[in-house]
Enzyme design. Structure first.
Site, PDB file in Angstrom:
ATOM      1  N   ARG A 142       1.568 -11.061  -0.456  1.00 34.34           N
ATOM      2  CA  ARG A 142       1.558 -12.155  -1.422  1.00 34.34           C
ATOM      3  C   ARG A 142       0.835 -13.327  -0.758  1.00 34.34           C
ATOM      4  NH1 ARG A 142       7.033 -10.241  -1.425  1.00 34.34           N
ATOM      5  NH2 ARG A 142       7.658  -9.348  -3.435  1.00 34.34           N
ATOM      6  N   LYS A 166      10.090 -12.541  -0.522  1.00 37.33           N
ATOM      7  CA  LYS A 166      10.987 -13.328  -1.381  1.00 37.33           C
ATOM      8  C   LYS A 166      12.417 -13.208  -0.882  1.00 37.33           C
ATOM      9  CE  LYS A 166       8.227 -13.153  -5.613  1.00 37.33           C
ATOM     10  NZ  LYS A 166       8.196 -12.766  -7.028  1.00 37.33           N
ATOM     11  N   HIS A 242      -3.780 -12.131  -5.529  1.00 35.52           N
ATOM     12  CA  HIS A 242      -2.820 -11.121  -5.990  1.00 35.52           C
ATOM     13  C   HIS A 242      -3.531  -9.832  -6.411  1.00 35.52           C
ATOM     14  CE1 HIS A 242       1.487 -10.855  -6.392  1.00 35.52           C
ATOM     15  NE2 HIS A 242       1.346 -10.129  -7.482  1.00 35.52           N
ATOM     16  N   ARG A 245      -3.477  -7.531  -3.608  1.00 35.95           N
ATOM     17  CA  ARG A 245      -2.174  -6.856  -3.517  1.00 35.95           C
ATOM     18  C   ARG A 245      -2.090  -5.700  -4.519  1.00 35.95           C
ATOM     19  NH1 ARG A 245       3.268  -7.711  -1.927  1.00 35.95           N
ATOM     20  NH2 ARG A 245       4.844  -7.596  -3.572  1.00 35.95           N
ATOM     21  N   HIS A 268       9.275  -4.946  -2.834  1.00 33.17           N
ATOM     22  CA  HIS A 268       9.989  -5.064  -4.108  1.00 33.17           C
ATOM     23  C   HIS A 268      11.435  -4.633  -3.923  1.00 33.17           C
ATOM     24  CE1 HIS A 268       6.014  -4.575  -6.597  1.00 33.17           C
ATOM     25  NE2 HIS A 268       6.197  -5.806  -6.169  1.00 33.17           N
ATOM     26  N   TYR A 277       2.816   0.189 -11.684  1.00 32.34           N
ATOM     27  CA  TYR A 277       1.682   0.975 -11.193  1.00 32.34           C
ATOM     28  C   TYR A 277       1.753   2.444 -11.603  1.00 32.34           C
ATOM     29  CZ  TYR A 277       1.144  -3.108  -8.190  1.00 32.34           C
ATOM     30  OH  TYR A 277       0.985  -4.391  -7.730  1.00 32.34           O
TER      31      TYR A 277
END
Length: 296
Positions: A142, A166, A242, A245, A268, A277
């Site tokens: 990110r 995150k 992004h 990514r 994630h 995806y």
């Protein structure tokens, strides 16, 4: 109201470990609701919130934006209910139509090669930018992860990177030979000149105005660099960090990596996020079926 917003921001930052960017987005959404409703968001009734949603729809606000604002409001109400258990939650019975997920935009391998080759690596800034671009693609970072990356997170002998994503969740991501080689060069040649005395811990730095002490490249500057090199390579100016990514994940899946492994590399927490995806997986299955089924 502002005091409760500040307390909420501190809770998100300290207790939940969210990034400053995410905290600012939550507070901004709450301020939007407060401004448009002329009321404290925590005092809205179900009918008042429904009216606010109708107003958003009439203005053409996207479902995605509405979901984001309501998520901020739910989190704010949940935070307040810890000290005010009887506080009504106007979002409790609320349902919005689910917005169809858009397929992630990616960059083809040839176009990525063109972007990566664009920086002038005879200059310190160009060498820095080449290492940055290589790492964005090699590790699927990110933009905030790249901007906050410290030298101590590099494991060049093992060709690995410790990434804090995150919620400050840590993951180990391998990098390829190309990214490792450009990082080696950047650290040996350009970094000591851009960051004299290594006063700044951050990996990707720029010199301050008037030759002052080095400072980290920020998110906006990284976005601008990516767009600049995309344009220089003859590509759409809307290429973003992004998309590097997205390309990282898509190219891994096209190469045969399973979705669960890609989830771990992207950081994630929920596999459903990575499932955006799955169009790649489906395309590969169709191709395999076409190739191997006896009645093609």
């Amino acid at each position: 109201m502002q005091a409760s917003f500040s307390a909420f921001a501190a809770y998100l930052r300290l207790d939940r470990g969210l990034s400053e960017h995410t905290v600012a987005a939550y507070v901004s959404d709450l301020q939007t609701i407060a401004r448009e409703s002329s009321a404290d968001p925590s005092s809205l009734s179900e009918s008042a919130l429904a009216g606010r949603i109708s107003a958003w729809r009439s203005k053409g606000t996207s479902t995605r934006t509405m979901h984001r604002r309501l998520s901020a409001l739910r989190a704010f109400i949940a935070f307040l209910r810890e000290s005010q258990p009887g506080l009504p939650d106007p979002t409790a019975k609320l349902e919005l139509s689910v917005e169809k997920r858009r397929l992630p935009k990616t960059i083809s391998r040839p176009d990525l090669g063109g972007i990566l080759a664009t920086p002038d690596t005879s200059t310190d800034e160009g060498l820095r930018d080449r290492a940055l671009l290589e790492l964005l693609y090699a590790c699927g970072l990110r933009v905030s992860e790249a901007a906050n990356l410290k030298r101590s997170q590099l494991r060049l002998p093992e060709r690995q990177l410790r990434v804090f994503g995150k919620g400050s969740k840590e993951r180990l991501v391998p990098m390829g030979e190309s990214a490792a080689a450009w990082l080696d060069r950047y650290l040996a040649e350009a970094y000591p000149r851009l960051n004299p005395g290594f006063a700044c811990e951050i990996l990707f730095v720029t010199q301050g105005k008037g030759g002052s002490e080095a400072r980290p490249l920020n998110r906006q500057e990284i976005w601008a660099l990516v767009r600049h090199y995309a344009r220089s390579a003859g590509l759409d100016a809307n290429v973003s960090p992004h998309m590097f990514r997205h390309s990282f994940a898509t190219h891994l899946l096209e190469g045969g990596m399973n979705l669960r492994s890609v989830q771990q590399l992207l950081g994630h927490s929920d596999i459903s996020t990575t499932e955006v995806y799955t169009h790649v997986e489906q395309a590969r299955l169709l191709e395999a079926h076409k190739k191997f089924h006896p009645r093609k």
